[in-house]
Design a protein around this motif. Sequence first.
Motif, short mmCIF file in Angstrom:
data_model
loop_
_atom_site.label_atom_id
_atom_site.label_comp_id
_atom_site.label_asym_id
_atom_site.label_seq_id
_atom_site.Cartn_x
_atom_site.Cartn_y
_atom_site.Cartn_z
N UNK A 1 0.83 -1.20 0.00
CA UNK A 1 0.00 0.00 0.00
C UNK A 1 0.87 1.25 0.00
N UNK A 2 0.32 2.31 -0.47
CA UNK A 2 1.01 3.60 -0.50
C UNK A 2 0.91 4.25 0.86
N UNK A 3 2.07 4.67 1.39
CA UNK A 3 2.06 5.29 2.72
C UNK A 3 1.30 6.60 2.68
N UNK A 4 0.41 6.77 3.63
CA UNK A 4 -0.37 8.00 3.73
C UNK A 4 -1.65 7.99 2.92
N UNK A 5 -1.82 6.99 2.10
CA UNK A 5 -3.01 6.92 1.23
C UNK A 5 -3.78 5.60 1.44
N UNK A 6 -3.55 4.95 2.58
CA UNK A 6 -4.17 3.64 2.81
C UNK A 6 -5.69 3.70 2.89
N UNK A 7 -6.22 4.76 3.45
CA UNK A 7 -7.67 4.83 3.71
C UNK A 7 -8.44 5.49 2.58
N UNK A 8 -7.74 5.92 1.54
CA UNK A 8 -8.44 6.56 0.42
C UNK A 8 -9.02 5.51 -0.51
N UNK A 9 -10.11 5.87 -1.11
CA UNK A 9 -10.76 4.97 -2.07
C UNK A 9 -10.11 5.11 -3.44
N UNK A 10 -10.26 4.10 -4.23
CA UNK A 10 -9.76 4.13 -5.60
C UNK A 10 -10.79 4.78 -6.51
N UNK A 11 -10.29 5.45 -7.51
CA UNK A 11 -11.13 6.09 -8.51
C UNK A 11 -10.65 5.55 -9.86
N UNK A 12 -11.54 5.43 -10.78
CA UNK A 12 -11.13 4.89 -12.07
C UNK A 12 -10.99 6.02 -13.09
#
Length: 128
Positions: A1-12
């Motif tokens: 996972x990307x540090x600092x961006x774990x809780x963000x949702x993915x966008x397409x």
Amino acid sequence: MDKGYEKERFESLSIKRSVAKKFRSYCKSISKSQSITLLLMLEFFRDHGISPMDSLGPHLMASEVRILKRINAVIAIMRDMEKTQTKPTAAMILSLFEESAPNEKPLILEKKLTEEKPLKYREGQDEN
């Protein structure tokens, strides 16, 4: 996972297949995730004030001119230091050594002939 961006949702995003393949291979080559790679690219363009459609020629030329000016300034500083500090100091030290060196007289005195005497002809010598 990307540090600092774990809780963000993915966008397409919709991009062409060939572009996606190139982008994925680039992400693998720099060992970053696709999200971080895209973020790094965007920050790079924003921080340097460059548009992907701009040519880097004028920006690089301006940087080169700025660097050359700094190099010329450093050269001028070094020349000034040499003129005002190094050469006068070297001259003072040289003058001190010249004054402190005793006048050395030759240890072996050579007799100098004041007049050269002509050689007399001796009998028995071959004349050529």
